[in-house]
Design an enzyme around this catalytic site. Structure first.
Site, PDB file in Angstrom:
ATOM      1  N   ASP A  19       0.796  -1.222   0.000  1.00  0.00           N
ATOM      2  CA  ASP A  19       0.000   0.000   0.000  1.00  0.00           C
ATOM      3  C   ASP A  19       0.837   1.284   0.000  1.00  0.00           C
ATOM      4  O   ASP A  19       0.306   2.343  -0.248  1.00  0.00           O
ATOM      5  CB  ASP A  19      -0.983   0.029   1.169  1.00  0.00           C
ATOM      6  N   PRO A  37       8.300  -5.630   4.492  1.00  0.00           N
ATOM      7  CA  PRO A  37       7.536  -4.429   4.152  1.00  0.00           C
ATOM      8  C   PRO A  37       7.961  -3.220   4.987  1.00  0.00           C
ATOM      9  O   PRO A  37       7.335  -2.172   4.909  1.00  0.00           O
ATOM     10  CB  PRO A  37       6.096  -4.833   4.481  1.00  0.00           C
TER      11      PRO A  37
END
Lengths: 619, 619
Positions: A53, A339
């Protein structure tokens, strides 16, 4: 129909395997060139929720260069500030805010770090590809066989090599249920003969395996529980990105669109309850329970969990990003990591952005094929640097509260430029000229992407970001920073340069697309009549008249009073100026004086194919 | 099927006749309310090219309030500067530039005056309406009969009147060829019983004729030849808006999207060749020939003419904009004038924007029906002022070079605010409280639209324009300018106000839509924890948690250093603050102190219907 029929055979310039962010970016970029492209994906639909995202500044700049940044910006969460939380010294069971830092220095980019779910990002890319009407993603389709004709690939005859289709790929439609009958030939099989193939097919890349390449590195003991929730909480910073170290583990939060917040809940292997490491069994409630302990004394619950996942970090890198300059790999196919830096989707799309115009330019015979090796040379060091940084960052989280966690600003400052993507710098090569004179433009870094500042379109009295007129269309840009053109001697230099640039454009003109565009930014009054300049700066078209959108002034005072001028921001002398050459991906290829025609000609000669059809100009 | 069958009968809250800019704006606005709407248009498709093209700041602000400004802005030409040309004193056969002026002062609006063809503007509106999926434009459809049941319209019983459908309209589908068989009943006829009808059906409005209204005014002797061309010219200001007076007539130019330039070629009746006044016979070449004489000594030609037209100015105004508060008229149906101020499409859409929320609020029983009379009271004076200004402007062009044409800046300054639409001010009424204390907010004008400035969303550290969080959704807005909430006594005032506002919201809450939204802008540090404020400032939802998007700080220093703060821009005291009530159309209804609950209650009681279902709160 017999399963033994001869498969159909077709020809394609570029076959892209995988329609995630990297594959879609590559397809969008390649579609700007006049060539035949196909893109296949094994899944029946794109990602809907969750997954990656984070979108960093450079990636948004790239979106902007395709005219799709505003779709993204209006929906994304903008990460302007990051709050650092640590255990309270007086009570280590509780956390307290110890720092609030700006996410990145404003000068890095006009676009802030942002967050939007991967599904929305893929949709924006695919919608743009679809609206252009040249390509569509072929879903439920997998490659089952790949073979490179070695002899042709090694041909010395440039013409012959460019015209050949040495890669044979068998494609198979696997239907909605997603299972291919692998051993035998299937009725839907077709053979595609491709000039180039790019594998954007993820960490378990089939294309990579076909060229017998394995990624190097290892699975770590670091585990993340990830979830997208609409939080019910009294935690005061829930709508800011937070980095939380507690004695019960670490959490990184990223607020998102539609009231969602992404939580990365990480625990060192010692703290982690081992039964949570089996991904399929992890529920949102299990991740929440760990997060609740970390957020203490604040409460945390959710009414809605949009997506959740669980994974173990693996830091792996491929030895090369290409196979014989014919088959290329991009994104997760060649690098995986945690991430923690929000880099995965960004670096993957940036790989594809580096590669797309090179393939397009080679296939349309604008650029020499050997230049394709710069893809590996430019992008692999970035992936290596990323993995090294990621290792450091993973330790930062899994090691618990530390000196670094209590001086977050200093820690963060070290990698802000890299993370934003704007500091990425490519070394000298056929595409980055080592003859450049860096001192002529102190704040434009050779090899980095050209930073955009506002200038005024003289003809329209319209303040505009330079990057808004240099969209990604495959063209090289020659920016003439013309200096003070109200000085007659300087104007004379600019006119002489104009005559040279006109001859240069003719030498490299291509019937397929515009190979070079010339822009001019001067430091004189914006009321200067642009029609007094050499026509190369405002080209004529018999039906469309003059092109009024290539000459700019740095005189922004009527629109942004008190701001420093673009010349000052770029660090360019207002009298003398300079010329800057930008690659089609907006990276700076060359910086030189306005009179040094020799080095400019030499540079283009090393990268581009001179158009033999057009005779040498007299000038 | 027999032509004599009984037509079907259906019921609708609002019937809109005409799907030009006014009708589409009305449909979009009305679609925000929970009611049944139909919109019909006699044409088979919307306008494709040409026609109106000017979009002024307030209209773009309105687009922004519907989330469609960015579609517009990215395609439109931005008119930042205007060049004034006059005959050269030394040679009156030639023109010279005598002035260059900014199109409008920057403080008027964040959006510049812009230009885009009417077809694109209608498309943006219709796309938005379509994407919301509640309404579609019924094309090739005309009303052939209209009758208002007088008795019901005059009913004293508010409940009964609100529930009734007193307007009977017969609609007929006229097919693609566009001809209706007017005398007899047609098989496609249907009867629609409507509570309200709005005629947005242009200068020859059928609805207006049905209520026996004629516009007053006259056709002038002023003629315009209009064309959209891609110019081939050496005129240096062709990409700026120009006002040109020559001895051979006048030209106004408006650059546009896609290299087009709109030319309004105007000649006084004495100079005009009489055979050009027959519109159907006028060719682009004829208009060009006149323009060429005016542009002398510059050359002017075109390779492409996108659209052209010819018309004679008629300045006409209707005596009322409504008929018995049941049938309303908007746009060209009630006012026509010249294109000299670029106002036509703007004022038409602004009419519809004034009316849409009033009809929506009355139909959904939020607002008292008598308030509908404010539509005529507010909009007719605007149209009258426009026509008076237009007469002056038409003379300015047709009278040839003059003192005014040589001091254009002074002439233009007089009407910049009106033309931008931001200066439009509505007089005290049930919707604009005369009890206001204007001095509390020196730069927010009672009756004008609320000017938008940037503030910081405290929870997200995100600088944002206030108008971006107050989109057009039908809600009234109570803006608490809370002052310095780090002072305990001021915080106490804010909390008491919060308790009052909570009771107020309950009194007027509606099951159909949010009647009131409360926002808070404080002058303290943006790191203030908003959860310490009364919950009315950050409402709770059991599934969605706190609402973090209602509290703002004026502390922009981290994002826009050196800029004056919003409190300073609004002229509001940083300690004391004030409260501002905005109508759903962003016009300022009330300005008062934070303790004056009486006047706030009195104001809402005069305009809105108290929700009888909910008992009086104890507070």
């Amino acid at each position: 129909m017999s399963a033994n029929r001869t498969p159909t055979e077709s020809f394609v310039d570029l076959l892209i395997v995988g329609a995630g962010p990297a594959g879609l970016m590559l397809a969008l970029w390649a579609s700007k060139f006049d060539m035949k492209i196909r893109i296949v994906d094994d899944k029946s639909a794109r990602v809907r929720t969750g997954h990656a995202d984070g979108m960093h500044s450079r990636t948004i700049e790239i979106f902007q260069s395709f005219g799709i940044a505003r779709d993204f910006i209006s929906r994304a969460y903008h990460i302007n500030e990051i709050c650092k939380w640590n255990p309270k010294p007086s009570n280590e069971d509780e956390i307290e805010r110890t720092e609030t830092v700006l996410a990145q220095p404003q000068h890095l980019s006009r676009f802030p770090q942002s967050a939007l779910n991967q599904g929305a990002i893929e949709q924006i890319l695919e919608d743009k590809i679809t609206s252009e009407g040249k390509i569509r993603v072929e879903r439920n389709t997998i490659p089952v066989e790949l073979r490179l004709e070695e002899t042709e690939a090694c041909s010395d005859d440039q013409e012959a090599e460019q015209g050949s289709y040495p890669i044979h790929v068998t494609l198979r439609n696997i239907g909605e249920d997603g299972r291919a009958s692998t051993p035998a030939a299937a009725p839907s099989d077709e053979i595609v003969r491709a000039r180039y193939v790019v594998g954007c097919d993820g960490a378990h890349s089939w294309v990579r395996r076909m060229v017998n390449m394995t990624t190097e590195g290892q699975k770590t003991d670091t585990h993340f529980g990830v979830m997208d929730i609409i939080p019910l909480t009294d935690f005061p910073d829930i709508r800011k990105s937070c980095v939380i170290h507690s004695k019960n583990g670490s959490v990184m939060t990223v607020p998102r669109e539609d009231r969602l917040v992404r939580l990365y809940v990480q625990l060192g292997e010692t703290a982690w309850d081992s039964d949570l490491v089996r991904p399929v069994e992890v529920t949102p409630e299990m991740i929440l329970e760990h997060a609740q302990r970390i957020f203490h004394p604040y409460t945390l619950n959710f009414g809605i969990c949009d997506w959740h996942s669980m994974y173990t970090v693996a830091q792996r890198l491929a030895p090369r990003f290409d196979y014989k300059n014919r088959i290329f790999l991009a994104g997760d196919a060649v690098h995986t990591h945690s991430p923690a830096l929000g880099q995965g989707m960004n670096v993957s799309m940036q790989d594809a952005f580096n590669l797309g115009w090179k393939l397009g330019s080679v296939i349309t015979r604008v650029m020499k094929p050997e230049v394709l090796s710069t893809y590996n040379d430019e992008r692999r060091p970035i992936a290596l640097a990323l993995i090294n940084l990621d290792k450091e960052m993973t330790k930062f989280y899994s090691n618990g509260p530390s000196r670094q966690s209590r001086d977050y600003q200093t820690f963060r400052d070290r990698f802000a430029g890299f993370v934003s993507g704007t500091a990425v710098c490519y070394a000298p090569s056929a595409l980055v000229a080592d003859t450049s004179e860096q001192s002529l433009a102190a704040n434009i870094q050779l090899g980095q992407r050209f930073p955009s500042h506002k200038v005024v379109c003289s003809a329209e009295a319209n303040p505009i970001h330079l990057s808004d007129v240099m969209l990604s269309n495959g063209a090289w840009r020659i920016l003439t920073f013309a200096g003070d053109i109200e000085s007659p001697s300087q104007l004379e230099r600019v006119q002489q340069l104009g005559a040279y640039l006109e001859s240069l454009k003719k030498q490299y003109s291509s019937p397929e697309h515009t190979t070079m565009e010339v822009f001019l930014v001067h430091s004189g009054t914006r009321h200067f009549n642009i029609l007094d300049l050499h026509p190369v700066y405002h080209p004529w078209d018999d039906r469309l008249g003059w092109d009024y959108w290539k000459v700019f002034s740095d005189d922004l005072q009527d629109f942004e009073p008190g701001q420093s001028s673009p010349y000052e921001k770029y660090g360019i002398d207002k009298q003398q100026g300079c010329i800057i050459i930008l690659r089609p991906d907006q990276h700076v290829s060359y910086i030189g004086t306005m009179d040094n025609f020799v080095d400019v000609s030499r540079f283009f000669n090393s990268a581009l194919i001179r158009n033999a059809v057009i005779a040498e100009p007299d000038t």
